[in-house]
Write a protein that holds these residues in place. Structure first.
Motif, PDB file in Angstrom:
ATOM      1  N   ARG A  91       0.828  -1.221   0.000  1.00  0.00           N
ATOM      2  CA  ARG A  91       0.000   0.000   0.000  1.00  0.00           C
ATOM      3  C   ARG A  91       0.853   1.258   0.000  1.00  0.00           C
ATOM      4  N   LYS A  92       1.943   1.224   0.726  1.00  0.00           N
ATOM      5  CA  LYS A  92       2.805   2.409   0.783  1.00  0.00           C
ATOM      6  C   LYS A  92       3.374   2.770  -0.585  1.00  0.00           C
ATOM      7  N   LYS A  93       3.504   1.782  -1.448  1.00  0.00           N
ATOM      8  CA  LYS A  93       4.041   2.026  -2.784  1.00  0.00           C
ATOM      9  C   LYS A  93       2.979   2.488  -3.785  1.00  0.00           C
ATOM     10  N   VAL A  94       1.716   2.065  -3.598  1.00  0.00           N
ATOM     11  CA  VAL A  94       0.741   2.246  -4.689  1.00  0.00           C
ATOM     12  C   VAL A  94      -0.394   3.231  -4.406  1.00  0.00           C
ATOM     13  N   VAL A  95      -0.637   3.586  -3.134  1.00  0.00           N
ATOM     14  CA  VAL A  95      -1.760   4.493  -2.847  1.00  0.00           C
ATOM     15  C   VAL A  95      -1.409   5.504  -1.763  1.00  0.00           C
ATOM     16  N   ASP A  96      -2.259   6.538  -1.700  1.00  0.00           N
ATOM     17  CA  ASP A  96      -2.239   7.453  -0.570  1.00  0.00           C
ATOM     18  C   ASP A  96      -2.780   6.663   0.630  1.00  0.00           C
ATOM     19  N   THR A  97      -1.957   6.499   1.660  1.00  0.00           N
ATOM     20  CA  THR A  97      -2.335   5.633   2.782  1.00  0.00           C
ATOM     21  C   THR A  97      -3.030   6.365   3.923  1.00  0.00           C
ATOM     22  N   GLU A  98      -3.364   7.648   3.727  1.00  0.00           N
ATOM     23  CA  GLU A  98      -4.116   8.367   4.760  1.00  0.00           C
ATOM     24  C   GLU A  98      -5.386   7.596   5.106  1.00  0.00           C
ATOM     25  N   SER A  99      -6.088   7.173   4.052  1.00  0.00           N
ATOM     26  CA  SER A  99      -7.218   6.247   4.211  1.00  0.00           C
ATOM     27  C   SER A  99      -7.134   5.248   3.070  1.00  0.00           C
ATOM     28  N   CYS A 100      -7.113   3.972   3.404  1.00  0.00           N
ATOM     29  CA  CYS A 100      -6.956   2.965   2.358  1.00  0.00           C
ATOM     30  C   CYS A 100      -7.355   1.598   2.905  1.00  0.00           C
ATOM     31  N   ARG A 101      -7.513   0.647   2.004  1.00  0.00           N
ATOM     32  CA  ARG A 101      -7.727  -0.748   2.399  1.00  0.00           C
ATOM     33  C   ARG A 101      -6.354  -1.389   2.574  1.00  0.00           C
ATOM     34  N   ILE A 102      -6.068  -1.836   3.789  1.00  0.00           N
ATOM     35  CA  ILE A 102      -4.744  -2.419   4.066  1.00  0.00           C
ATOM     36  C   ILE A 102      -4.732  -3.918   3.773  1.00  0.00           C
ATOM     37  N   ILE A 103      -5.836  -4.593   4.064  1.00  0.00           N
ATOM     38  CA  ILE A 103      -5.914  -6.033   3.798  1.00  0.00           C
ATOM     39  C   ILE A 103      -7.175  -6.306   2.975  1.00  0.00           C
ATOM     40  N   PHE A 104      -6.983  -6.982   1.852  1.00  0.00           N
ATOM     41  CA  PHE A 104      -8.075  -7.276   0.925  1.00  0.00           C
ATOM     42  C   PHE A 104      -8.152  -8.782   0.683  1.00  0.00           C
ATOM     43  N   GLY A 105      -8.419  -9.502   1.784  1.00  0.00           N
ATOM     44  CA  GLY A 105      -8.724 -10.924   1.720  1.00  0.00           C
ATOM     45  C   GLY A 105      -7.758 -11.749   0.900  1.00  0.00           C
ATOM     46  N   GLU A 106      -8.334 -12.521  -0.017  1.00  0.00           N
ATOM     47  CA  GLU A 106      -7.563 -13.456  -0.836  1.00  0.00           C
ATOM     48  C   GLU A 106      -6.459 -12.757  -1.620  1.00  0.00           C
ATOM     49  N   ALA A 107      -6.692 -11.526  -2.065  1.00  0.00           N
ATOM     50  CA  ALA A 107      -5.695 -10.812  -2.857  1.00  0.00           C
ATOM     51  C   ALA A 107      -4.454 -10.465  -2.045  1.00  0.00           C
ATOM     52  N   VAL A 368     -13.583   7.323 -23.198  1.00  0.00           N
ATOM     53  CA  VAL A 368     -12.509   8.180 -22.704  1.00  0.00           C
ATOM     54  C   VAL A 368     -11.527   7.348 -21.883  1.00  0.00           C
ATOM     55  N   GLU A 369     -12.088   6.561 -20.945  1.00  0.00           N
ATOM     56  CA  GLU A 369     -11.262   5.752 -20.055  1.00  0.00           C
ATOM     57  C   GLU A 369     -12.009   4.500 -19.634  1.00  0.00           C
ATOM     58  N   TYR A 370     -11.249   3.448 -19.385  1.00  0.00           N
ATOM     59  CA  TYR A 370     -11.769   2.280 -18.659  1.00  0.00           C
ATOM     60  C   TYR A 370     -10.881   2.087 -17.442  1.00  0.00           C
ATOM     61  N   ARG A 371     -11.506   1.988 -16.284  1.00  0.00           N
ATOM     62  CA  ARG A 371     -10.766   1.887 -15.031  1.00  0.00           C
ATOM     63  C   ARG A 371     -11.346   0.750 -14.189  1.00  0.00           C
ATOM     64  N   THR A 372     -10.611   0.349 -13.152  1.00  0.00           N
ATOM     65  CA  THR A 372     -11.131  -0.648 -12.214  1.00  0.00           C
ATOM     66  C   THR A 372     -10.995  -0.088 -10.799  1.00  0.00           C
ATOM     67  N   GLN A 373     -10.942  -0.977  -9.812  1.00  0.00           N
ATOM     68  CA  GLN A 373     -10.837  -0.540  -8.421  1.00  0.00           C
ATOM     69  C   GLN A 373      -9.447   0.033  -8.136  1.00  0.00           C
ATOM     70  N   ALA A 374      -9.363   0.853  -7.095  1.00  0.00           N
ATOM     71  CA  ALA A 374      -8.088   1.446  -6.693  1.00  0.00           C
ATOM     72  C   ALA A 374      -7.088   0.341  -6.344  1.00  0.00           C
ATOM     73  N   PRO A 375      -5.776   0.610  -6.477  1.00  0.00           N
ATOM     74  CA  PRO A 375      -4.777  -0.454  -6.294  1.00  0.00           C
ATOM     75  C   PRO A 375      -4.621  -0.967  -4.868  1.00  0.00           C
ATOM     76  N   ASP A 376      -5.293  -0.334  -3.893  1.00  0.00           N
ATOM     77  CA  ASP A 376      -5.307  -0.946  -2.556  1.00  0.00           C
ATOM     78  C   ASP A 376      -6.329  -2.070  -2.485  1.00  0.00           C
ATOM     79  N   HIS A 377      -7.044  -2.304  -3.609  1.00  0.00           N
ATOM     80  CA  HIS A 377      -7.931  -3.457  -3.782  1.00  0.00           C
ATOM     81  C   HIS A 377      -7.359  -4.280  -4.942  1.00  0.00           C
TER      82      HIS A 377
END
Length: 400
Positions: A91-107, A368-377
């Motif tokens: 998470r520290k590498k890929v997202v702003d960790t002020e608020s984020c998902r730290i653990i995402f189960g199987e992933a 214009v764009e195709y996106r998915t969930q934020a990288p903390d997921h």
């Protein structure tokens, strides 16, 4: 005590062999040895080949959730810390960790567990019996790891009140883990302030997975008239407002969500331009069309219309309907941001459904764009269930 062994049927375990994390009940040939549901067991292929170690639960269709594939690896406290440290380092590498998902189960190779960080508060959701037994150890290690980085957690709240726990033979659970604290937490995301209600809000209180999708719509909204459907606590609407939209309307069927959204608008000084209404989107959109309303930008962020394959047909109808109605309300050259958070609504099916809606509305779409969930997921390719959010931005044009 020696662990029990789950043996797979011949020809089964294809998902597991491809790197997946689950063994289904219909893949199991037999179980030898003594165990209780929630215990760690070994998994062997039909010929005795070692496949790994995981949690067993005979009450669930997912009989085993894997933890390790390394033969001889002990599921110890140091193993747990290693898994949690890896999740935080990522998470520290890929997202702003002020608020984020730290653990995402199987992933994150900690199956059935979700931990969200909102400023200095953690919210945990435990959805599997085996991981529930390790929950305290995981949280203790996480708090210590964060402390090493100078982040002091002032409280932990459990939101294990999802219906899916019943599929595991578990009761729903909700409340403080440790000392009580104020469950309304102010966070900052993309420059927007939110008051997150971790006790009464949906799921863990706030949808962190759309973080960068909310940022992506900002460039479209300066001077625009914006309609944000299924606004929840107002997140897309507030991003539009801060980006300079001249008028924003957010709509949600939840009176609690709307009151929280209004509070968030005041928190950001946007109450003069960003307004909210408690209405059913399916009823509102046809009425707006009859009234001749037009918008520069419309955002569709609905809840999952299906959580199983059985109801997929009706879900497709729902997605087609709201996209059709929205397309008719967008000015020529305006923009549609539309998404699905249902795992069962595959990217291919979602794209096909939007295409059908555009054809019925006699509109041309320019992607214009195709996106998915934020990288903390993160999306674990071997675990399809970790890929669930599909997010498109289109320019909408009259048929030429």
């Amino acid at each position: 005590m020696e662990k029990a062994i789950v043996t797979l049927k011949k020809g089964e375990g294809r998902t597991l062999k491809a790197g997946g994390m689950w063994v289904y009940d219909n893949e199991v040939a037999g179980i030898t040895g003594q165990f209780e549901d929630g215990d760690l067991i070994y998994v062997h292929d039909f010929d005795g080949y070692y496949m790994g170690c995981g949690f067993i639960n005979t009450k669930s269709k997912i009989t085993v959730r894997m933890l390790s594939r390394v033969k001889g690896e002990e599921i110890s406290r140091s193993f747990i810390r290693m898994r949690v440290q890896a999740a935080w380092d990522y998470r520290k590498k890929v997202v702003d960790t002020e608020s984020c998902r730290i653990i995402f189960g199987e992933a994150d190779f900690l199956p059935g567990l979700v931990v969200d960080k909102f400023a200095d508060v953690l919210v945990v959701q435990s959805l599997a019996l085996g991981i529930d037994k390790l929950k305290k150890v995981i949280l203790d290690e996480l708090v210590d790891i964060l402390k090493q980085d100078g982040i002091l957690i002032r409280g932990i709240y459990e939101r294990s009140d999802a219906k899916v726990r019943e599929n595991e033979g578990m009761e729903r659970s909700k409340g403080f883990i440790g000392d009580p604290f104020d469950t309304k937490v102010e966070i900052l995301e993309n420059g927007v302030k939110y008051m997150v209600d971790i006790a009464e809000g949906q799921k863990t209180g706030f949808f962190l997975d759309q973080k960068y999708n909310r940022e992506a719509i900002k460039k479209l909204c300066n001077g625009a008239r914006v309609l944000d459907c299924f606004t929840h606590t107002g997140s897309f609407a507030l991003n539009a407002g801060l980006a300079g939209a001249k008028e924003v309307t957010g709509v949600d069927a939840s009176s609690l969500g709307v009151s929280q959204a209004e509070e968030n608008a005041r928190l950001n000084g946007l109450e003069d331009r960003v307004h909210f209404a408690c209405e059913d989107v399916f009823e509102l959109l046809p009425r707006l069309e009859k009234e001749g309303e037009l918008y520069d930008v419309i955002i569709l962020d609905p809840p999952a219309f299906t959580k199983s394959r059985n109801s997929l047909k009706n879900a497709v109808k729902g997605y087609r309907e709201i996209n059709l109605r929205a397309l008719k309300l967008i000015k020529d050259g305006g923009f549609l941001a539309t998404c699905s958070c249902s795992h069962f609504m595959t990217p291919e099916l979602f794209a096909e459904t939007i295409g059908q809606a555009a054809k019925s509305a006699k509109k041309s779409l320019r992607q214009v764009e195709y996106r998915t969930q934020a990288p903390d997921h993160p999306i674990l390719w071997a675990a399809d269930e970790s890929y669930y959010l599909k997010f498109y931005i289109f320019q909408v044009c009259e048929e030429k």
